[in-house]
Design a protein around this motif. Structure first.
Motif, mmCIF file in Angstrom:
data_model
loop_
_atom_site.group_PDB
_atom_site.id
_atom_site.type_symbol
_atom_site.label_atom_id
_atom_site.label_comp_id
_atom_site.label_asym_id
_atom_site.label_seq_id
_atom_site.Cartn_x
_atom_site.Cartn_y
_atom_site.Cartn_z
ATOM 1 N N ALA A 142 0.785 -1.289 -0.163
ATOM 2 C CA ALA A 142 -0.027 0.138 0.123
ATOM 3 C C ALA A 142 0.761 1.066 0.132
ATOM 4 C CB ALA A 142 -0.964 0.083 1.118
ATOM 5 N N ALA A 143 2.048 1.093 0.611
ATOM 6 C CA ALA A 143 2.881 2.529 0.725
ATOM 7 C C ALA A 143 3.793 2.664 -0.478
ATOM 8 C CB ALA A 143 3.606 2.290 1.942
ATOM 9 N N VAL A 144 3.904 1.556 -1.420
ATOM 10 C CA VAL A 144 4.547 1.844 -2.652
ATOM 11 C C VAL A 144 3.437 1.973 -3.973
ATOM 12 C CG1 VAL A 144 6.593 0.723 -1.610
ATOM 13 C CG2 VAL A 144 4.672 -0.493 -3.057
ATOM 14 N N PRO A 145 4.176 2.453 -5.090
ATOM 15 C CA PRO A 145 3.352 2.617 -6.170
ATOM 16 C C PRO A 145 2.688 1.203 -6.895
ATOM 17 C CG PRO A 145 5.425 3.090 -6.815
ATOM 18 C CD PRO A 145 5.525 2.927 -5.424
ATOM 19 N N TRP A 146 1.776 0.662 -6.061
ATOM 20 C CA TRP A 146 1.541 -0.660 -6.451
ATOM 21 C C TRP A 146 0.760 -0.878 -7.968
ATOM 22 C CZ3 TRP A 146 -3.493 -0.539 -7.805
ATOM 23 C CH2 TRP A 146 -4.248 0.460 -7.253
ATOM 24 N N TRP A 147 0.245 0.302 -8.458
ATOM 25 C CA TRP A 147 -0.413 0.035 -9.649
ATOM 26 C C TRP A 147 0.742 0.126 -11.125
ATOM 27 C CZ3 TRP A 147 0.023 4.120 -6.459
ATOM 28 C CH2 TRP A 147 0.727 5.265 -6.941
ATOM 29 N N ARG A 148 2.023 0.412 -10.631
ATOM 30 C CA ARG A 148 3.120 0.124 -11.647
ATOM 31 C C ARG A 148 3.469 -1.423 -11.590
ATOM 32 N NH1 ARG A 148 6.411 5.174 -9.299
ATOM 33 N NH2 ARG A 148 4.751 6.908 -9.692
ATOM 34 N N VAL A 149 2.837 -2.248 -10.913
ATOM 35 C CA VAL A 149 3.253 -3.769 -11.102
ATOM 36 C C VAL A 149 1.902 -4.423 -11.514
ATOM 37 C CG1 VAL A 149 3.781 -5.782 -10.015
ATOM 38 C CG2 VAL A 149 4.587 -3.765 -9.104
ATOM 39 N N VAL A 150 1.939 -4.819 -12.720
ATOM 40 C CA VAL A 150 0.780 -5.329 -13.525
ATOM 41 C C VAL A 150 1.012 -6.882 -13.874
ATOM 42 C CG1 VAL A 150 0.105 -3.096 -14.479
ATOM 43 C CG2 VAL A 150 1.966 -4.843 -15.844
ATOM 44 N N ARG A 151 -0.280 -7.649 -14.280
ATOM 45 C CA ARG A 151 -0.058 -8.912 -14.717
ATOM 46 C C ARG A 151 0.604 -9.031 -15.849
ATOM 47 N NH1 ARG A 151 -6.508 -10.126 -14.077
ATOM 48 N NH2 ARG A 151 -6.504 -7.922 -14.064
ATOM 49 N N SER A 205 -0.092 -9.956 -18.893
ATOM 50 C CA SER A 205 -1.062 -9.421 -19.760
ATOM 51 C C SER A 205 -1.107 -8.099 -20.109
ATOM 52 C CB SER A 205 -2.550 -9.973 -19.723
ATOM 53 O OG SER A 205 -3.007 -9.537 -18.330
ATOM 54 N N GLY A 206 -0.647 -7.473 -18.986
ATOM 55 C CA GLY A 206 -0.582 -5.867 -18.974
ATOM 56 C C GLY A 206 -1.815 -5.365 -18.252
ATOM 57 N N HIS A 207 -2.743 -6.374 -17.712
ATOM 58 C CA HIS A 207 -3.691 -5.817 -17.096
ATOM 59 C C HIS A 207 -3.515 -5.418 -15.760
ATOM 60 C CE1 HIS A 207 -5.899 -8.156 -20.275
ATOM 61 N NE2 HIS A 207 -6.641 -6.951 -20.239
ATOM 62 N N PRO A 208 -4.114 -4.343 -14.940
ATOM 63 C CA PRO A 208 -3.846 -3.806 -13.823
ATOM 64 C C PRO A 208 -4.055 -5.030 -12.543
ATOM 65 C CG PRO A 208 -5.798 -2.864 -14.760
ATOM 66 C CD PRO A 208 -5.419 -3.659 -15.642
ATOM 67 N N PRO A 209 -3.654 -4.828 -11.263
ATOM 68 C CA PRO A 209 -4.035 -5.719 -10.428
ATOM 69 C C PRO A 209 -5.403 -5.930 -10.271
ATOM 70 C CG PRO A 209 -2.417 -4.132 -9.744
ATOM 71 C CD PRO A 209 -2.952 -3.905 -10.831
ATOM 72 N N ALA A 210 -5.992 -7.198 -10.061
ATOM 73 C CA ALA A 210 -7.462 -7.416 -10.090
ATOM 74 C C ALA A 210 -8.028 -6.890 -9.064
ATOM 75 C CB ALA A 210 -7.513 -8.994 -9.905
#
Length: 111
Positions: A58-67, A69-74
Motif C-alpha cells: 500500500a505504501a509503494v506505487p502498487w499500480w506500477r506492477v501489472v499482470r 497480460s498488461g492488465h492492472p491488479p485484479a
C-alpha cells in the motif's frame, strides 16, 4: 491494491523488503510485471511478489506492477486507471473492452 498501510515497516522479511524496493524504483509512467519484479531479484516467484504486494504494497506505487497480460491488479482497475492517466502510462483498449498497459511501450527494465 494492498490492504495493509504500513508498507515496508511491516514486511520484515528480506524478500518482501527487496520486492518493495524494486517497486519503489519503477519510474512514473512505467510498469513491471510480477514476473519482472521476481526476475530482478533473481527469482521466479512471481506469485510471491503478488503476495508481498497484497500484504505490504500500500505504501509503494502498487499500480506500477501489472499482470503478464498488461492488465492492472485484479479488483483495482478503476483506481489504477486514475494513476495511469495521471502518469501518462501508455494504455491499450478501453471503451467497451477492458484496458491494459501497453507493455511494449511502458515496461521498465530495472537491471
Amino acid at each position: 491494491m494492498p490492504s495493509s498501510s504500513d508498507g515496508a515497516a511491516g514486511a520484515g522479511d528480506d524478500f518482501a523488503s527487496r520486492v518493495l524496493a524494486v517497486v519503489e524504483s519503477i519510474p512514473p509512467g512505467r510498469v513491471m510485471t510480477y514476473g519482472d519484479v521476481a526476475a530482478t531479484l533473481g527469482s521466479r516467484a512471481s506469485r510471491m511478489v503478488g503476495q508481498v504486494m497484497a500484504y505490504y504494497g500500500a505504501a509503494v506505487p502498487w499500480w506500477r506492477v501489472v499482470r503478464a497480460s498488461g492488465h492492472p491488479p485484479a479488483n483495482h482497475e478503476h483506481i489504477a486507471l486514475q494513476h495511469y492517466r495521471a502518469e501518462g502510462t501508455p494504455l491499450l483498449g478501453g471503451g467497451d473492452r477492458p484496458y491494459r498497459v501497453d507493455l511494449a511501450a511502458a515496461r521498465h527494465d530495472a537491471v
